[in-house]
Design an enzyme around this catalytic site. Structure first.
Site, short mmCIF file in Angstrom:
data_model
loop_
_atom_site.label_atom_id
_atom_site.label_comp_id
_atom_site.label_asym_id
_atom_site.label_seq_id
_atom_site.Cartn_x
_atom_site.Cartn_y
_atom_site.Cartn_z
N GLU A 62 54.24 70.59 -36.86
CA GLU A 62 55.40 71.10 -37.62
C GLU A 62 55.83 72.51 -37.22
O GLU A 62 56.76 73.05 -37.83
CB GLU A 62 55.17 71.02 -39.14
CG GLU A 62 55.08 69.59 -39.67
CD GLU A 62 56.43 68.84 -39.67
OE1 GLU A 62 57.47 69.51 -39.74
OE2 GLU A 62 56.40 67.59 -39.56
N HIS A 86 52.88 69.60 -48.29
CA HIS A 86 53.35 68.28 -48.71
C HIS A 86 52.21 67.26 -48.69
O HIS A 86 51.30 67.36 -47.86
CB HIS A 86 54.45 67.79 -47.77
CG HIS A 86 55.56 68.78 -47.56
ND1 HIS A 86 55.56 69.69 -46.53
CD2 HIS A 86 56.70 69.01 -48.27
CE1 HIS A 86 56.66 70.43 -46.59
NE2 HIS A 86 57.36 70.06 -47.64
N ASP A 106 49.23 71.27 -40.82
CA ASP A 106 50.69 71.38 -40.88
C ASP A 106 50.98 72.86 -41.14
O ASP A 106 50.56 73.41 -42.16
CB ASP A 106 51.20 70.50 -42.03
CG ASP A 106 52.72 70.51 -42.16
OD1 ASP A 106 53.34 71.54 -41.85
OD2 ASP A 106 53.27 69.49 -42.62
N ASP A 165 52.80 64.09 -47.92
CA ASP A 165 53.17 63.15 -46.84
C ASP A 165 52.72 61.72 -47.16
O ASP A 165 52.14 61.02 -46.33
CB ASP A 165 52.60 63.64 -45.49
CG ASP A 165 53.31 64.91 -45.00
OD1 ASP A 165 54.40 65.23 -45.51
OD2 ASP A 165 52.76 65.59 -44.12
N ASP A 212 48.49 71.39 -45.90
CA ASP A 212 49.92 71.08 -45.93
C ASP A 212 50.52 71.54 -47.25
O ASP A 212 49.84 71.60 -48.27
CB ASP A 212 50.09 69.54 -45.81
CG ASP A 212 51.43 69.11 -45.24
OD1 ASP A 212 52.43 69.80 -45.48
OD2 ASP A 212 51.46 68.06 -44.56
N ASP A 227 53.39 74.38 -42.21
CA ASP A 227 54.07 74.73 -43.47
C ASP A 227 53.10 74.84 -44.64
O ASP A 227 53.51 75.20 -45.76
CB ASP A 227 55.26 73.80 -43.77
CG ASP A 227 54.88 72.37 -44.13
OD1 ASP A 227 53.83 72.14 -44.75
OD2 ASP A 227 55.67 71.46 -43.79
N HIS A 282 57.79 61.94 -40.93
CA HIS A 282 56.78 63.00 -41.10
C HIS A 282 56.39 63.18 -42.58
O HIS A 282 55.39 63.85 -42.86
CB HIS A 282 57.22 64.33 -40.47
CG HIS A 282 58.26 65.11 -41.22
ND1 HIS A 282 58.53 66.43 -40.95
CD2 HIS A 282 59.11 64.76 -42.22
CE1 HIS A 282 59.50 66.86 -41.75
NE2 HIS A 282 59.87 65.87 -42.52
N HIS A 339 54.78 65.98 -38.04
CA HIS A 339 53.56 65.43 -38.66
C HIS A 339 53.48 63.91 -38.63
O HIS A 339 52.44 63.36 -39.00
CB HIS A 339 53.40 65.96 -40.09
CG HIS A 339 51.99 66.26 -40.46
ND1 HIS A 339 51.63 66.96 -41.59
CD2 HIS A 339 50.81 65.94 -39.84
CE1 HIS A 339 50.31 67.05 -41.65
NE2 HIS A 339 49.79 66.44 -40.61
N1 LIG Z 1 55.20 66.95 -42.63
C1 LIG Z 1 56.19 67.45 -43.37
N2 LIG Z 1 56.68 68.63 -43.14
N3 LIG Z 1 56.66 66.68 -44.34
C2 LIG Z 1 57.75 67.06 -45.17
C3 LIG Z 1 58.17 65.93 -46.06
C4 LIG Z 1 59.29 66.32 -46.97
C5 LIG Z 1 59.68 65.26 -47.99
N4 LIG Z 1 58.59 65.00 -48.90
C6 LIG Z 1 60.12 63.98 -47.28
O1 LIG Z 1 59.42 63.01 -47.34
O2 LIG Z 1 61.16 63.95 -46.67
MN LIG Z 2 52.92 67.47 -43.27
MN LIG Z 3 54.37 69.92 -44.67
#
Ligand SMILES: NC(=[NH2+])NCCC[C@H](N)C(=O)O
Ligand SMILES: [Mn+2]
Ligand SMILES: [Mn+2]
Length: 307
Positions: free
Chosen positions: A276, A130, A231, A132, A128, A233, A145, A101
């Site tokens: 992702e 998250h 994303d 991000d 998502d 996830d 990401h 991402h």
């Molecule tokens: N695009 C994603 N899958 N992001 C996951 C981020 C996970 C966590 N918040 C980090 O900054 O490490």
């Molecule tokens: Mn993401």
């Molecule tokens: Mn994510």
């Protein structure tokens, strides 16, 4: 309700440079093997596969100054920004096959610039688990990401924040985030300070996906360019195990379909990132196949009763 879509260009960005797990670099081929191009062509859409971008290898080093592989992340994003910008100028709808991402920075910087150049309004829909929205000061991992939304809003290293020249690439009120259920403690504060519009799983549980999406898609005009950042996830891990950072409690299959169908109904989608997907963690390419199924809905595939 059949709708015509502009011609589509697939752009592979085979890298896991911003991720913490190896494997997202295989995402583009997994999506091709799952039949993404053929599925869109079967819907009458003109599809060209531009093949894969190239960029630096992933050295898998620990973070320096709060970032892992910042130079390599910048190189991939620069290449992607140029490729996405070229497709938009040619009147085509770019679909970015990620890749992790961190690529959202390059893709959305190009989309935002295109909107400025053509006088369109930008709306980003960020699907998502998250937010991000981490920075080098607060990231738990150093993985970029987890930072693209912050970078796009002007918070981050200059090389990413100013990838397109001017900064910020986007205003916080131009993005809506759906499905969020994992935000790091300091990231929460930043998200509040910047006033991000987040439809988290608690809210979706309370009001239902239909109403959450109606709100997220509110006041789109004829001249709005809708960018979808998908994303994988976002989806519940029980249906989509092939990602590096699973978080339980995500949208189920029907809820995800409804999200895609409601986006399709707006007729405003002008660009899409699929990121992702990690085939090394997938089960017989099932997550890639699910992603293709959902993208077909994004492009107007619907049940018999509504076609
Ligand atoms: N695009 C994603 N899958 N992001 C996951 C981020 C996970 C966590 N918040 C980090 O900054 O490490
Ligand atoms: Mn993401
Ligand atoms: Mn994510």
């Amino acid at each position: 309700m059949s709708r015509s879509f502009p011609p589509v260009s697939l752009i592979g960005a085979p890298t896991d440079i911003g991720a913490g797990h190896r494997g997202a670099r295989m995402g583009p081929d997994a999506l091709r093997i799952a039949g993404l191009g053929e599925a869109l062509a079967a819907r009458g859409i003109d599809v060209i596969d531009r093949g894969d971008l190239s960029g630096p290898d992933n050295p898998w080093l620990p973070p320096t100054d709060g970032y892992r592989h910042l130079d390599e992340v910048v190189a991939w994003n620069r290449a992607l920004m140029d490729a996405v910008g070229a497709e938009l100028r040619a009147g085509r709808l770019p679909i970015v096959l990620g890749g992790d991402h961190c690529l959202g920075v390059g893709s959305i910087t190009a989309v935002a610039r295109h909107c400025r150049d053509t006088g369109k309004k930008l709306r980003v829909l960020w699907l998502d688990a998250h937010a991000d929205f981490n920075t080098s000061d607060v990231t738990p991992s150093g993985n970029v990401h987890g930072m693209p939304v912050a970078c796009l809003c002007g918070l981050g290293p200059d090389a990413l924040v100013r990838l397109g020249g001017s900064a910020p690439a986007m205003r916080p009120d131009e993005i809506r985030q759906i499905g969020i259920r994992s935000v790091d403690p300091e990231e929460k504060r930043l998200v509040k300070d910047y006033g991000l519009d987040i439809y988290d799983m608690r809210y979706i549980d309370e009001v239902g996906m239909k109403r959450a999406m109606e709100e997220a898609l509110e006041d789109l005009d004829d001249d709005t360019h809708l960018h979808v950042s998908f994303d994988v996830d976002f989806l519940d891990p029980s249906i989509a195990p092939g990602v590096g950072t699973t978080v339980p409690g995500g949208p189920n299959y029907r809820e995800a379909q409804l999200v895609m169908e409601m986006i399709a109904d707006t007729g405003r989608m002008g660009s899409l990132d699929i990121v992702e997907l990690n085939p090394a963690l997938d089960n017989h390419n099932g997550t890639a196949e699910l992603a293709v199924d959902l993208v077909e809905s994004l492009f107007g595939k619907s049940t018999l009763m509504r076609d």
